[in-house]
Design an enzyme around this catalytic site. Structure first.
Site, PDB file in Angstrom:
ATOM      1  CE  LYS A  69      -2.452  -8.488  -4.384  1.00 14.75           C
ATOM      2  NZ  LYS A  69      -3.095  -7.413  -3.598  1.00 14.75           N
ATOM      3  CB  CYS A  87      11.003  -0.632   3.084  1.00 18.93           C
ATOM      4  SG  CYS A  87      11.913  -0.019   1.550  1.00 18.93           S
ATOM      5  CD  GLU A 119       8.729  -3.431   8.730  1.00 22.22           C
ATOM      6  OE1 GLU A 119       9.057  -2.785   7.816  1.00 22.22           O
ATOM      7  OE2 GLU A 119       8.429  -4.746   8.530  1.00 22.22           O
ATOM      8  CG  PHE A 139      -0.377   0.249   2.443  1.00 26.28           C
ATOM      9  CD1 PHE A 139       0.000   1.584   2.977  1.00 26.28           C
ATOM     10  CD2 PHE A 139       0.215  -0.763   3.315  1.00 26.28           C
ATOM     11  CE1 PHE A 139       0.806   2.020   4.243  1.00 26.28           C
ATOM     12  CE2 PHE A 139       0.787  -0.451   4.659  1.00 26.28           C
ATOM     13  CZ  PHE A 139       0.970   0.931   4.910  1.00 26.28           C
ATOM     14  CB  SER A 188       5.159  -8.520   5.729  1.00 26.69           C
ATOM     15  OG  SER A 188       4.356  -9.446   5.263  1.00 26.69           O
TER      16      SER A 188
END
Length: 512
Positions: A179, A287, A389, A155, A232
């Site tokens: 996707k 990230c 995280e 996202f 992830s």
């Protein structure tokens, strides 16, 4: 689900046609700045996903056979379309992803640079030739396209990940099924229409929306050659397992927990400025956002005082407001998760120097998903908030004794995406570059994102496998080496007698 008359209806795009998911499930699309439903997104069935793959497979032979200059013309047209529509694309990112509009423009701007780099594919895809392997025999290596690739985007960077995957995949002669995240699909909806407008042939790029089942349909599909992901680490591991059973290529970027080390000679003004941009930009949802800040004792107190004061001045609000510094996090679920980590930090004994829960926002944004700048001090590397995280604007400040102690903490962490050092000392710089156990290193920068000419990706748990994105690494991933052995035969020449096979003839060639 009720949506207003101006609702955005996200669609799949398969074989050149926009499609609804007939009879399928839809989920709401929300504006994170307001919490309001602004549209709906289809959850594509496995059958829809496989149809998209079939369309890409059908388009592959003609696309592969297209002369390279003609194929590259579409990449140049893509580059121009991005430049011409930068503002509209950035607004799309700001609306459904909640990234502040200035940063959304920056993201689309970086994609333009990435596609510009992809325009160099004709130079990067050149093969190799060895002359004279034997009498009249030459060897040749050709970098050939492979087939259908599929990609999964997170996202937080809907535009950037498009740039990492699609221009390189199709520029080298492959076709693609993409996707987007169901939480930020609007960029790709607009980008796909731009690809239609430039005349990209049907089936070369297809878009499907959905969740895990949409992706799992690719694992056993013989038409799929490889799968790409930015997401992830657990998701990357799951895709690696699914693709590995069937020998499919993977390029899988996982999670991160980035360190920043501030030495005693760190330029303080530059340090504070970069920590604000890295830690709070994109609401900490990237990230390469700084998360753990290791500071030597000589400047620890000054750093904490200045960081807290500067963080209190960060304005939080609607992502489309140019006066705002930081927009919302992506969803109510993300907000709740981040706030749970704040509770965990307090329970672990860290000092909550700045609490970003319930920040002040305008009346129209009261239902948005906002977390303000949050700072923990007196953190140790073994605490949960330093190990896991959080993916939000939460900074953990660690008093560290020396550069060796900081490098040891980085080395022991299971993730290894990026790490930065702030110093003016050449010895510290070179030692950190050499010994920091991460894939990307920054010196006096808060975000150590490589330029598009260079590979992007971490190591350890931040990268499942060893394939990274952008630059030459992308070319290598989306192509395969085909080797040709070529004998040059003079027209009309008679074959050599068996007894003279060593005189330029090949009797047999067996690899063992």
């Amino acid at each position: 689900m009720k949506v207003n008359s101006q609702a955005i209806r996200i669609q799949n795009h398969i074989n050149g046609e926009w499609e609804d998911e007939v009879g399928g499930q839809y989920v709401p699309l929300r504006n994170p700045s307001t919490g309001q439903v602004i549209g709906e997104v289809p959850i594509s069935s496995p059958e829809t996903s496989r149809r998209a793959v079939a369309a890409a497979a059908a388009a592959f032979p003609a696309w592969k056979a297209m002369p390279l200059p003609k194929r590259m013309n579409y990449i140049h047209l893509m580059h121009q379309a991005l430049k011409d529509n930068l503002e509209a694309l950035a607004q799309a990112v700001a609306v459904d992803q909640g990234k502040h509009i200035a940063e959304a423009r920056g993201e689309v701007g970086r994609v333009i640079e990435i596609v510009q780099m992809a325009c160099a594919i004709p130079a990067l895809i050149q093969g190799e030739t060895i002359q004279g392997i034997a009498n009249n025999i030459n060897g040749r290596v050709i970098k050939a396209p492979i087939g259908v690739f599929c990609g999964v985007a997170p996202f937080n960077f809907p535009a950037l990940v498009f740039g990492w995957f699609i221009p390189f995949a199709i520029g080298t002669g492959n076709t693609f099924v993409y996707k987007p995240s169901t939480e930020s699909p609007l960029f790709m909806q607009k980008m796909m229409q731009l690809l239609v407008d430039i005349g990209l042939p049907k089936g070369v790029v297809n878009v499907v929306h959905g969740e895990r089942e949409t992706v799992e349909a690719w694992y056993d599909d013989d038409n799929v050659s490889g799968v790409c992901l930015v997401g992830s680490t657990p998701t990357a591991q799951a895709i690696a397992a699914g693709c590995g059973r069937n020998g499919k290529k993977t390029m899988l970027l996982g999670g991160a927990k980035n360190f920043l080390l501030a030495m005693e000679d760190a330029p303080m003004d530059l340090l504070i400025e970069n920590v604000l941009m890295s830690g709070y930009g994109s609401a900490g949802q990237r990230c390469l956002a700084v998360s753990n800040i290791a500071v030597v004792p000589e400047i620890y107190d000054e750093f904490v005082e200045r960081l807290v004061a500067a963080s209190k001045g960060v304005r939080v609000g609607d992502a489309t407001d140019p006066e705002v510094f930081m927009g919302p996090v992506i969803s109510a679920k993300a907000k709740e998760r981040i706030e749970r980590y704040v509770d965990i930090g307090v329970a672990e004994g860290a000092t909550l120097a700045l609490d970003g829960r319930n920040p002040s926002v305008s009346e129209g944004n009261k239902e948005g998903y906002f977390v303000g700048p949050t700072i923990f001090t007196n953190v140790t590397p073994c605490m949960q908030i330093a190990r896991e995280e959080i993916f939000g604007p939460v900074l953990s400040v660690i008093k560290i004794g020396c550069i060796d102690s900081a490098l040891d903490a980085i080395r022991k962490h299971k993730l290894g995406n990026g790490a930065c050092i702030f110093t003016q000392n050449t010895y510290y710089t070179e030692k950190f570059i050499s010994e920091a156990d991460v894939g990307m290193v920054g010196v006096n920068v808060g975000i150590c994102a490589p330029h598009p000419y260079l590979p992007f990706g971490g190591i350890k748990g931040s990268l499942v496998g060893n394939n990274k994105v952008q630059g030459k690494d992308a070319i290598d991933f989306f192509t395969q080496n085909k080797v040709a052995t070529v004998r040059i035969v003079e027209p009309g020449a008679k074959p050599a007698a068996a007894g003279n096979a060593g005189n330029g003839a090949v009797r047999s060639c067996v690899a063992s």
